[in-house]
Design a protein around this motif. Structure first.
Motif, PDB file in Angstrom:
ATOM      1  N   UNK A 287       0.835  -1.208   0.000  1.00 24.37           N
ATOM      2  CA  UNK A 287       0.000   0.000   0.000  1.00 24.37           C
ATOM      3  C   UNK A 287       0.867   1.254   0.000  1.00 24.37           C
ATOM      4  N   UNK A 288       1.968   1.229   0.781  1.00 26.56           N
ATOM      5  CA  UNK A 288       2.853   2.386   0.823  1.00 26.56           C
ATOM      6  C   UNK A 288       3.522   2.606  -0.524  1.00 26.56           C
ATOM      7  N   UNK A 289       3.985   1.522  -1.160  1.00 23.70           N
ATOM      8  CA  UNK A 289       4.672   1.660  -2.438  1.00 23.70           C
ATOM      9  C   UNK A 289       3.722   2.139  -3.527  1.00 23.70           C
ATOM     10  N   UNK A 290       2.482   1.634  -3.517  1.00 21.91           N
ATOM     11  CA  UNK A 290       1.508   2.095  -4.505  1.00 21.91           C
ATOM     12  C   UNK A 290       1.152   3.565  -4.273  1.00 21.91           C
ATOM     13  N   UNK A 291       1.092   3.979  -2.999  1.00 26.86           N
ATOM     14  CA  UNK A 291       0.822   5.388  -2.689  1.00 26.86           C
ATOM     15  C   UNK A 291       1.956   6.262  -3.193  1.00 26.86           C
ATOM     16  N   UNK A 292       3.202   5.782  -3.066  1.00 30.13           N
ATOM     17  CA  UNK A 292       4.358   6.527  -3.563  1.00 30.13           C
ATOM     18  C   UNK A 292       4.273   6.651  -5.077  1.00 30.13           C
ATOM     19  N   UNK A 293       3.963   5.545  -5.741  1.00 33.43           N
ATOM     20  CA  UNK A 293       3.861   5.569  -7.198  1.00 33.43           C
ATOM     21  C   UNK A 293       2.785   6.543  -7.660  1.00 33.43           C
ATOM     22  N   UNK A 294       1.664   6.550  -6.950  1.00 38.05           N
ATOM     23  CA  UNK A 294       0.571   7.435  -7.343  1.00 38.05           C
ATOM     24  C   UNK A 294       0.931   8.899  -7.131  1.00 38.05           C
ATOM     25  N   UNK A 295       1.565   9.208  -6.005  1.00 44.19           N
ATOM     26  CA  UNK A 295       1.882  10.613  -5.725  1.00 44.19           C
ATOM     27  C   UNK A 295       2.996  11.131  -6.615  1.00 44.19           C
ATOM     28  N   UNK A 296       4.068  10.354  -6.780  1.00 44.32           N
ATOM     29  CA  UNK A 296       5.247  10.867  -7.477  1.00 44.32           C
ATOM     30  C   UNK A 296       5.367  10.375  -8.918  1.00 44.32           C
ATOM     31  N   UNK A 297       4.483   9.490  -9.339  1.00 42.88           N
ATOM     32  CA  UNK A 297       4.515   9.020 -10.716  1.00 42.88           C
ATOM     33  C   UNK A 297       5.737   8.191 -11.048  1.00 42.88           C
ATOM     34  N   UNK A 298       6.266   7.498 -10.056  1.00 34.83           N
ATOM     35  CA  UNK A 298       7.497   6.719 -10.231  1.00 34.83           C
ATOM     36  C   UNK A 298       7.254   5.265  -9.859  1.00 34.83           C
ATOM     37  N   UNK A 299       7.577   4.360 -10.756  1.00 34.55           N
ATOM     38  CA  UNK A 299       7.431   2.934 -10.491  1.00 34.55           C
ATOM     39  C   UNK A 299       8.479   2.496  -9.472  1.00 34.55           C
ATOM     40  N   UNK A 300       8.045   1.800  -8.428  1.00 34.22           N
ATOM     41  CA  UNK A 300       8.958   1.251  -7.430  1.00 34.22           C
ATOM     42  C   UNK A 300       9.085  -0.239  -7.663  1.00 34.22           C
ATOM     43  N   UNK A 301      10.309  -0.702  -7.854  1.00 35.84           N
ATOM     44  CA  UNK A 301      10.535  -2.132  -8.047  1.00 35.84           C
ATOM     45  C   UNK A 301      11.194  -2.698  -6.790  1.00 35.84           C
ATOM     46  N   UNK A 302      10.637  -3.776  -6.294  1.00 39.50           N
ATOM     47  CA  UNK A 302      11.137  -4.391  -5.068  1.00 39.50           C
ATOM     48  C   UNK A 302      12.178  -5.448  -5.387  1.00 39.50           C
ATOM     49  N   UNK A 303      13.075  -5.673  -4.423  1.00 46.95           N
ATOM     50  CA  UNK A 303      14.110  -6.677  -4.587  1.00 46.95           C
ATOM     51  C   UNK A 303      14.473  -7.298  -3.258  1.00 46.95           C
ATOM     52  N   UNK A 304      15.270  -8.342  -3.336  1.00 46.92           N
ATOM     53  CA  UNK A 304      15.669  -9.073  -2.131  1.00 46.92           C
ATOM     54  C   UNK A 304      17.071  -9.614  -2.330  1.00 46.92           C
ATOM     55  N   UNK A 305      17.880  -9.543  -1.262  1.00 49.31           N
ATOM     56  CA  UNK A 305      19.206 -10.121  -1.328  1.00 49.31           C
ATOM     57  C   UNK A 305      19.926 -10.000  -0.003  1.00 49.31           C
ATOM     58  N   UNK A 306      21.117 -10.545   0.049  1.00 47.83           N
ATOM     59  CA  UNK A 306      21.948 -10.540   1.239  1.00 47.83           C
ATOM     60  C   UNK A 306      23.339 -10.051   0.870  1.00 47.83           C
ATOM     61  N   UNK A 307      24.068  -9.555   1.857  1.00 53.23           N
ATOM     62  CA  UNK A 307      25.468  -9.230   1.635  1.00 53.23           C
ATOM     63  C   UNK A 307      26.208 -10.464   1.137  1.00 53.23           C
ATOM     64  N   UNK A 308      25.897 -11.616   1.717  1.00 45.65           N
ATOM     65  CA  UNK A 308      26.554 -12.870   1.321  1.00 45.65           C
ATOM     66  C   UNK A 308      26.265 -13.252  -0.125  1.00 45.65           C
ATOM     67  N   UNK A 309      25.219 -12.695  -0.697  1.00 46.47           N
ATOM     68  CA  UNK A 309      24.878 -12.927  -2.099  1.00 46.47           C
ATOM     69  C   UNK A 309      25.191 -11.725  -2.971  1.00 46.47           C
ATOM     70  N   UNK A 310      26.077 -10.853  -2.486  1.00 42.39           N
ATOM     71  CA  UNK A 310      26.540  -9.675  -3.230  1.00 42.39           C
ATOM     72  C   UNK A 310      25.378  -8.749  -3.582  1.00 42.39           C
ATOM     73  N   UNK A 311      24.510  -8.538  -2.603  1.00 45.30           N
ATOM     74  CA  UNK A 311      23.524  -7.463  -2.664  1.00 45.30           C
ATOM     75  C   UNK A 311      22.117  -7.903  -3.052  1.00 45.30           C
ATOM     76  N   UNK A 312      21.900  -8.476  -4.214  1.00 45.48           N
ATOM     77  CA  UNK A 312      20.522  -8.730  -4.649  1.00 45.48           C
ATOM     78  C   UNK A 312      20.439 -10.043  -5.415  1.00 45.48           C
ATOM     79  N   UNK A 313      19.355 -10.770  -5.177  1.00 45.32           N
ATOM     80  CA  UNK A 313      19.167 -12.056  -5.846  1.00 45.32           C
ATOM     81  C   UNK A 313      17.845 -12.145  -6.591  1.00 45.32           C
ATOM     82  N   UNK A 314      16.829 -11.410  -6.134  1.00 37.85           N
ATOM     83  CA  UNK A 314      15.572 -11.351  -6.868  1.00 37.85           C
ATOM     84  C   UNK A 314      15.148  -9.902  -7.006  1.00 37.85           C
ATOM     85  N   UNK A 315      14.432  -9.617  -8.076  1.00 36.86           N
ATOM     86  CA  UNK A 315      13.954  -8.249  -8.285  1.00 36.86           C
ATOM     87  C   UNK A 315      12.745  -8.275  -9.212  1.00 36.86           C
TER      88      UNK A 315
END
Length: 515
Positions: A287-315
Motif C-alpha cells: 500500500x505504501x509503495x503504490x501510494x508513492x507511485x501514485x503521488x510521485x509518478x514513479x514505479x517502485x521495483x522491489x528486490x531481495x538479497x543478502x550481503x553474502x549474495x553480493x547485494x541482490x538475488x531477486x527483483x
C-alpha cells in the motif's frame, strides 16, 4: 589467470578522455578523466605506503567522493577494500580494522587527528592512517603503478555483517562476485551511459556500493552522492539534479510520502526524471509503495538479497506487473529455490528456507571456515529467510529464521546489543527483540534481569550499553523484569517477548527524520 572484462575495471582506458560528469558529491563534481586522475593519484599514494595485491585498505568516511576513489584505488593495486561505518565506536572500528588486517586506513581528518600515526590507537590499532584531505589527487610519476590487475578470484571487498554470535564478520566478495552482480543488475534494469543514480544510503553498505556505484559506473553512467538522507534535501535533489533512479529502504519511501505538497522553499517535488526507484533491505508495505507511485509518478521495483549474495538475488523488473508482497524473480545467472527440508526443492506454494546459488555467492566469511561451510552448502547459500515461490518463479518472503531486527533497512543483531548490556555488573541476562514501527519497520527494545542483591535503573543500563554501540543500535526502550519468559526447554521465549513488545504502541517510539 583471466583478467576481468575492461568495462568492469575502474581504470578503463576510455576514462582518460571522458569529459562527462561521472561522480559528484556536495563538494566536488568529477568528469571521467578527473576521476581517473584522482584514482591514479590515490593508488600511487597507497602503493608508496606498501599496499599491493593481497593487501586490505579500509575507509572510515561519511558519504563522499573520496570513499569511491579509495575503493577504486585499492582495486587498481589488486588490494581489497573494507568500508567501515563512520558512526562505529572505537571498539567496533578496531575490530573490523584488525580482523580484516587492513594495513592502511583512510579516515576523516577529525578521526585521523584523534589517532596520530606515531603510536597504536584504540580505533585503528597499528594500521597507517591517512587523513582524507591528504590523499594524493594526481600521480607524481604517471604510470608508476604497475601492480597486477585484479583477477576474478581476488577478494575485492570485505563487507562486515554480524551473525548469530553477535560479533561482526567479514563477507569476502570477489571480483567475480561483483562482475556477475553488476552485469545482472545492468541487464535487468537497463542501465546505460545516460543512467544517473542518486545515492543517499550509507556507503559502508553493499547495497549502496553495488546498486548505486559499481553497476551504473559499469554501464558508463554517473552517480551523485548525498552526505545523508534527509527527506526535504532528497526531494529537492531529485527535482534539481534529474537522476534516472535511486535505491532506498522502505523508511525512505515513508518519509518522502510524509512531505508536504510544497517544500519549505516553495519547491514542488518533481520526480518525473526517474525511470524507476528500487526498494529493498526490509519488507515494504504494498500500500505504501503504490501510494508513492501514485503521488510521485514513479514505479517502485522491489528486490531481495543478502550481503553474502553480493547485494541482490531477486527483483521485480520494471516491465513486470506489480504483485502484492513479491520481491520478484531471480536475477540472470542466479537460481533461487525453497528448501524442502530434505535436501530438495519444495514445490510452488510451499514455504521453506530460501536458498540461492550462482556466481554472486560469497567466497566465504573471513577466517570462519565452519560458519562458511554451514552457510554455503553444495554451492547453495542458506539465507535464514522463509519464503515461497509461485509457478512463475516470483518470490514472496514469509518470515525470518534469524532474530535480525531491521531498522530503517539496517540489520541489527540482538546478540550484539545483549552482549553490551551484559557487561554491566548488575545484569544477569538480557534479551533484545524488535518492536514494530510505522516508518523504520522495527526498533530494538531490551528486557533484562538483574543479579541478586544488585540494583540499577533502565536509564543507567541504556547509558552503559549505548557507550559500546553505534547509535543506530541503541535500544529504544528497556524494561527490567524479575525473569525472562522461557519456552519448555528453558530457553528465552523471544516470540513471547515480541508479543509483549507489540503491545506498546509504535507511536511511543522515536521518529527520527533522517536515516
Amino acid at each position: 589467470m583471466t583478467e576481468l572484462i575492461p568495462d568492469y575495471l575502474p581504470w578503463n582506458p576510455d576514462n582518460a578522455s571522458d569529459q562527462r560528469i561521472r561522480l559528484s558529491d556536495p563538494q566536488v563534481s568529477l568528469t571521467g578523466a578527473e576521476l581517473d586522475e584522482r584514482v591514479a593519484g590515490a593508488a600511487e599514494h597507497l602503493a608508496d605506503l606498501g599496499v599491493h595485491r593481497g593487501s586490505v585498505v579500509a575507509a572510515v568516511l561519511p558519504n563522499q567522493a573520496e570513499l569511491v576513489i579509495a575503493l577504486y584505488a585499492a582495486w587498481r593495486l589488486g588490494a581489497a577494500f573494507t568500508p567501515v561505518n563512520p558512526t562505529f565506536t572505537a571498539a567496533e572500528t578496531r575490530h573490523q580494522i584488525e580482523n580484516s588486517e587492513a594495513s592502511v586506513v583512510i579516515a576523516s581528518d577529525a578521526l585521523a587527528a584523534e589517532n596520530p600515526a606515531s603510536l597504536p590507537s584504540q580505533r585503528f590499532g597499528t594500521a597507517v592512517v591517512v587523513p582524507v584531505t591528504d590523499l594524493r589527487r594526481a600521480p607524481i610519476l604517471p604510470d608508476q603503478v604497475t601492480s597486477p590487475t585484479p583477477v576474478p578470484g581476488d577478494t575485492a571487498m570485505l563487507v562486515y555483517t554480524s551473525g548469530s554470535t553477535g560479533r561482526p564478520k567479514g563477507v569476502q566478495l570477489t571480483h567475480a562476485n561483483l562482475d556477475a552482480m553488476s552485469a545482472a543488475q545492468n541487464e535487468v534494469v537497463h542501465m546505460n551511459r545516460d543512467t544517473h543514480a542518486l545515492l543517499a544510503l550509507p556507503l559502508f553498505h553493499v547495497n549502496a556500493l553495488l546498486a548505486s556505484i559499481i553497476a551504473p559506473f559499469r554501464a558508463g553512467g554517473r552517480t551523485t552522492v548525498m552526505e545523508r538522507f534527509d527527506p526535504v534535501a532528497f526531494a529537492r535533489a531529485v527535482t534539481e539534479l534529474r537522476p534516472t533512479y535511486f535505491s532506498a529502504v522502505p523508511a525512505i519511501y515513508a518519509y518522502l510520502l510524509n512531505l508536504p505538497e510544497e517544500l519549505p522553499d516553495g519547491t514542488v517535488p518533481d520526480f518525473s526524471s526517474l525511470d524507476y526507484a528500487i526498494c529493498g533491505a526490509a519488507p515494504a508495505s504494498i500500500d505504501m509503495l503504490l501510494a508513492f507511485e501514485q503521488r510521485f509518478g514513479t514505479r517502485v521495483i522491489t528486490g531481495y538479497g543478502l550481503t553474502e549474495g553480493t547485494c541482490v538475488s531477486t527483483v521485480m523488473r520494471p516491465e513486470d506487473e506489480p504483485r502484492a508482497g513479491s520481491v520478484g524473480r531471480a536475477l540472470p545467472g542466479q537460481e533461487v529455490r525453497i528448501d524442502d527440508g530434505a535436501g530438495g526443492a519444495a514445490p510452488a506454494g510451499v514455504p521453506g528456507e530460501v536458498l540461492i546459488r550462482g556466481a554472486n555467492v560469497m567466497a566465504g566469511y573471513l577466517g570462519r571456515a565452519e560458519e562458511t561451510a554451514a552457510t554455503v552448502v553444495d554451492g547453495w547459500l542458506h539465507t535464514g529467510d522463509v519464503g515461497v515461490l509461485d509457478d512463475e518463479g516470483y518470490l514472496t518472503l514469509v518470515d525470518r529464521l534469524k532474530d535480525i531486527i531491521i531498522r530503517g533497512g539496517e540489520n541489527l543483531y540482538p546478540s550484539e546489543i545483549e552482549a553490551a548490556l551484559c557487561t554491566h555488573p548488575a545484569v544477569s541476562e538480557a534479551a533484545v527483540v524488535g518492536r514494530p514501527h510505522d516508518i523504520l519497520t522495527e526498533i530494538p527494545v531490551a528486557y533484562v534481569t538483574l543479579r541478586s542483591g544488585l540494583e540499577t535503573t533502565p536509564e543507567q543500563l541504556l547509558e552503559h550499553a549505548n557507550a559500546q554501540l553505534a547509535k543506530i543500535k541503541w535500544p529504544a526502550a528497556l524494561e527490567i523484569l524479575d525473569d525472562l519468559p522461557r519456552n519448555p526447554v528453558g530457553k528465552v521465549d523471544k516470540p513471547g517477548l515480541r508479543d509483549i513488545a507489540r503491545r506498546v504502541p509504535a507511536s511511543t517510539a522515536p521518529s527520527p527524520t533522517s536515516i
